[in-house]
Design a protein around this motif. Structure first.
Motif, PDB file in Angstrom:
ATOM      1  N   PRO A  14       0.838  -1.212   0.000  1.00 28.65           N
ATOM      2  CA  PRO A  14       0.000   0.000   0.000  1.00 28.65           C
ATOM      3  C   PRO A  14       0.868   1.254   0.000  1.00 28.65           C
ATOM      4  O   PRO A  14       1.892   1.314   0.696  1.00 28.65           O
ATOM      5  N   GLY A  15       0.449   2.220  -0.815  1.00 28.35           N
ATOM      6  CA  GLY A  15       1.227   3.439  -0.949  1.00 28.35           C
ATOM      7  C   GLY A  15       2.252   3.387  -2.066  1.00 28.35           C
ATOM      8  O   GLY A  15       2.844   4.413  -2.416  1.00 28.35           O
ATOM      9  N   GLY A  16       2.469   2.223  -2.620  1.00 26.52           N
ATOM     10  CA  GLY A  16       3.452   2.054  -3.669  1.00 26.52           C
ATOM     11  C   GLY A  16       2.938   2.458  -5.044  1.00 26.52           C
ATOM     12  O   GLY A  16       1.796   2.922  -5.190  1.00 26.52           O
ATOM     13  N   SER A  17       3.793   2.258  -6.044  1.00 24.87           N
ATOM     14  CA  SER A  17       3.471   2.644  -7.419  1.00 24.87           C
ATOM     15  C   SER A  17       3.753   1.492  -8.377  1.00 24.87           C
ATOM     16  O   SER A  17       4.619   0.643  -8.113  1.00 24.87           O
ATOM     17  N   LEU A  18       3.027   1.503  -9.480  1.00 26.88           N
ATOM     18  CA  LEU A  18       3.251   0.574 -10.582  1.00 26.88           C
ATOM     19  C   LEU A  18       2.939   1.293 -11.878  1.00 26.88           C
ATOM     20  O   LEU A  18       2.109   2.214 -11.897  1.00 26.88           O
ATOM     21  N   ARG A  19       3.585   0.849 -12.960  1.00 25.87           N
ATOM     22  CA  ARG A  19       3.221   1.333 -14.277  1.00 25.87           C
ATOM     23  C   ARG A  19       2.860   0.141 -15.143  1.00 25.87           C
ATOM     24  O   ARG A  19       3.693  -0.743 -15.368  1.00 25.87           O
ATOM     25  N   ARG A  77       1.617   2.020 -27.804  1.00 26.99           N
ATOM     26  CA  ARG A  77       1.452   1.563 -26.426  1.00 26.99           C
ATOM     27  C   ARG A  77       0.565   2.519 -25.641  1.00 26.99           C
ATOM     28  O   ARG A  77       0.473   3.709 -25.942  1.00 26.99           O
ATOM     29  N   VAL A  78      -0.063   1.956 -24.630  1.00 27.08           N
ATOM     30  CA  VAL A  78      -0.845   2.738 -23.682  1.00 27.08           C
ATOM     31  C   VAL A  78      -0.315   2.403 -22.295  1.00 27.08           C
ATOM     32  O   VAL A  78      -0.034   1.234 -22.000  1.00 27.08           O
ATOM     33  N   TYR A  79      -0.184   3.424 -21.483  1.00 26.31           N
ATOM     34  CA  TYR A  79       0.383   3.233 -20.156  1.00 26.31           C
ATOM     35  C   TYR A  79      -0.627   3.659 -19.082  1.00 26.31           C
ATOM     36  O   TYR A  79      -1.477   4.521 -19.307  1.00 26.31           O
ATOM     37  N   LEU A  80      -0.498   3.045 -17.927  1.00 23.34           N
ATOM     38  CA  LEU A  80      -1.271   3.473 -16.760  1.00 23.34           C
ATOM     39  C   LEU A  80      -0.298   3.586 -15.595  1.00 23.34           C
ATOM     40  O   LEU A  80       0.197   2.568 -15.099  1.00 23.34           O
ATOM     41  N   GLN A  81       0.000   4.806 -15.210  1.00 21.38           N
ATOM     42  CA  GLN A  81       0.836   5.050 -14.042  1.00 21.38           C
ATOM     43  C   GLN A  81      -0.050   5.086 -12.815  1.00 21.38           C
ATOM     44  O   GLN A  81      -0.983   5.890 -12.749  1.00 21.38           O
ATOM     45  N   MET A  82       0.236   4.210 -11.859  1.00 21.04           N
ATOM     46  CA  MET A  82      -0.600   4.081 -10.668  1.00 21.04           C
ATOM     47  C   MET A  82       0.239   4.435  -9.446  1.00 21.04           C
ATOM     48  O   MET A  82       1.233   3.754  -9.161  1.00 21.04           O
ATOM     49  N   ASN A  83      -0.161   5.470  -8.747  1.00 17.63           N
ATOM     50  CA  ASN A  83       0.532   5.908  -7.537  1.00 17.63           C
ATOM     51  C   ASN A  83      -0.387   5.789  -6.335  1.00 17.63           C
ATOM     52  O   ASN A  83      -1.610   5.676  -6.480  1.00 17.63           O
ATOM     53  N   SER A  84       0.193   5.830  -5.155  1.00 21.04           N
ATOM     54  CA  SER A  84      -0.574   5.761  -3.902  1.00 21.04           C
ATOM     55  C   SER A  84      -1.560   4.607  -3.925  1.00 21.04           C
ATOM     56  O   SER A  84      -2.751   4.772  -3.614  1.00 21.04           O
ATOM     57  N   LEU A  85      -1.072   3.458  -4.289  1.00 20.46           N
ATOM     58  CA  LEU A  85      -1.947   2.293  -4.443  1.00 20.46           C
ATOM     59  C   LEU A  85      -2.555   1.869  -3.122  1.00 20.46           C
ATOM     60  O   LEU A  85      -1.922   1.966  -2.054  1.00 20.46           O
ATOM     61  N   LYS A  86      -3.797   1.382  -3.210  1.00 16.68           N
ATOM     62  CA  LYS A  86      -4.555   0.936  -2.043  1.00 16.68           C
ATOM     63  C   LYS A  86      -4.942  -0.524  -2.233  1.00 16.68           C
ATOM     64  O   LYS A  86      -5.027  -1.008  -3.365  1.00 16.68           O
ATOM     65  N   PRO A  87      -5.225  -1.228  -1.142  1.00 17.00           N
ATOM     66  CA  PRO A  87      -5.676  -2.617  -1.282  1.00 17.00           C
ATOM     67  C   PRO A  87      -6.902  -2.746  -2.193  1.00 17.00           C
ATOM     68  O   PRO A  87      -7.037  -3.750  -2.906  1.00 17.00           O
ATOM     69  N   ASP A  88      -7.777  -1.743  -2.207  1.00 26.64           N
ATOM     70  CA  ASP A  88      -8.960  -1.780  -3.070  1.00 26.64           C
ATOM     71  C   ASP A  88      -8.608  -1.715  -4.551  1.00 26.64           C
ATOM     72  O   ASP A  88      -9.483  -1.963  -5.392  1.00 26.64           O
ATOM     73  N   ASP A  89      -7.379  -1.386  -4.881  1.00 25.08           N
ATOM     74  CA  ASP A  89      -6.961  -1.368  -6.281  1.00 25.08           C
ATOM     75  C   ASP A  89      -6.594  -2.766  -6.780  1.00 25.08           C
ATOM     76  O   ASP A  89      -6.311  -2.941  -7.972  1.00 25.08           O
ATOM     77  N   THR A  90      -6.579  -3.735  -5.893  1.00 25.62           N
ATOM     78  CA  THR A  90      -6.261  -5.108  -6.277  1.00 25.62           C
ATOM     79  C   THR A  90      -7.280  -5.630  -7.277  1.00 25.62           C
ATOM     80  O   THR A  90      -8.489  -5.611  -7.012  1.00 25.62           O
ATOM     81  N   THR A 112      -3.617  -8.279 -16.672  1.00 22.88           N
ATOM     82  CA  THR A 112      -2.427  -8.409 -15.836  1.00 22.88           C
ATOM     83  C   THR A 112      -2.831  -8.181 -14.377  1.00 22.88           C
ATOM     84  O   THR A 112      -3.619  -7.279 -14.084  1.00 22.88           O
ATOM     85  N   GLN A 113      -2.313  -9.016 -13.485  1.00 17.95           N
ATOM     86  CA  GLN A 113      -2.745  -8.986 -12.085  1.00 17.95           C
ATOM     87  C   GLN A 113      -1.985  -7.920 -11.299  1.00 17.95           C
ATOM     88  O   GLN A 113      -0.747  -7.877 -11.318  1.00 17.95           O
ATOM     89  N   VAL A 114      -2.740  -7.101 -10.601  1.00 19.09           N
ATOM     90  CA  VAL A 114      -2.176  -6.134  -9.661  1.00 19.09           C
ATOM     91  C   VAL A 114      -2.686  -6.482  -8.273  1.00 19.09           C
ATOM     92  O   VAL A 114      -3.898  -6.557  -8.053  1.00 19.09           O
ATOM     93  N   THR A 115      -1.762  -6.709  -7.360  1.00 18.18           N
ATOM     94  CA  THR A 115      -2.126  -7.024  -5.981  1.00 18.18           C
ATOM     95  C   THR A 115      -1.476  -6.012  -5.051  1.00 18.18           C
ATOM     96  O   THR A 115      -0.251  -5.837  -5.085  1.00 18.18           O
ATOM     97  N   VAL A 116      -2.288  -5.351  -4.254  1.00 17.85           N
ATOM     98  CA  VAL A 116      -1.791  -4.359  -3.302  1.00 17.85           C
ATOM     99  C   VAL A 116      -2.005  -4.922  -1.905  1.00 17.85           C
ATOM    100  O   VAL A 116      -3.137  -5.049  -1.435  1.00 17.85           O
ATOM    101  N   SER A 117      -0.911  -5.268  -1.255  1.00 24.31           N
ATOM    102  CA  SER A 117      -1.010  -5.922   0.048  1.00 24.31           C
ATOM    103  C   SER A 117       0.301  -5.757   0.795  1.00 24.31           C
ATOM    104  O   SER A 117       1.380  -5.722   0.198  1.00 24.31           O
ATOM    105  N   SER A 118       0.196  -5.685   2.122  1.00 31.53           N
ATOM    106  CA  SER A 118       1.392  -5.619   2.946  1.00 31.53           C
ATOM    107  C   SER A 118       1.795  -7.014   3.405  1.00 31.53           C
ATOM    108  O   SER A 118       2.791  -7.180   4.097  1.00 31.53           O
TER     109      SER A 118
END
Length: 118
Positions: A14-19, A77-90, A112-118
């Motif tokens: 949580p709080g991290g980033s992905l592109r 290409r299309v990009y999605l920059q994701m910042n301040s990730l939350k568990p609900d973004d999983t 593509t799987q995105v998992t936001v978890s500590s």
């Protein structure tokens, strides 16, 4: 027919980033809108963000201010920059291509799987 292939999904705290990246098999310059959708377990697929060929972006309220969508007509290409990730973004994130503003055929990637978890 355009094939779309997503990449960049991962496990992040949580709080991290992905592109996320979506690679198209052919030119996206004339595709009306490209976008990202997501589907969490037990939930319906929902819109995350879209961007038109002219660069107009639209975001779901839940990601405004945290996510940024961009399209590159040279790289196709299309990009999605994701910042301040939350568990609900999983969720599984899907790339979408909509050739026309009128209802019709749309293109989808495999997700593509995105998992936001500590």
């Amino acid at each position: 027919q355009v094939q779309l292939v997503e990449s960049g999904g991962d496990l992040v705290q949580p709080g991290g980033s992905l592109r996320l990246s979506c690679a198209a098999s052919s030119s996206i310059v004339t595709i009306y809108a490209m976008g990202w959708y997501r589907q969490a377990p037990g939930k319906q697929r929902e819109l995350v963000a879209t961007i038109t060929y002219s660069g107009t972006a639209n975001y779901a309220d839940s990601v405004k201010g945290r996510f940024t969508i961009a399209r590159n007509g040279v790289e196709n290409r299309v990009y999605l920059q994701m910042n301040s990730l939350k568990p609900d973004d999983t969720a599984v994130y899907y790339c979408n291509g909509d050739p026309s503003p009128r209802p019709g055929i749309e293109y989808w990637g495999q997700g593509t799987q995105v998992t936001v978890s500590s």
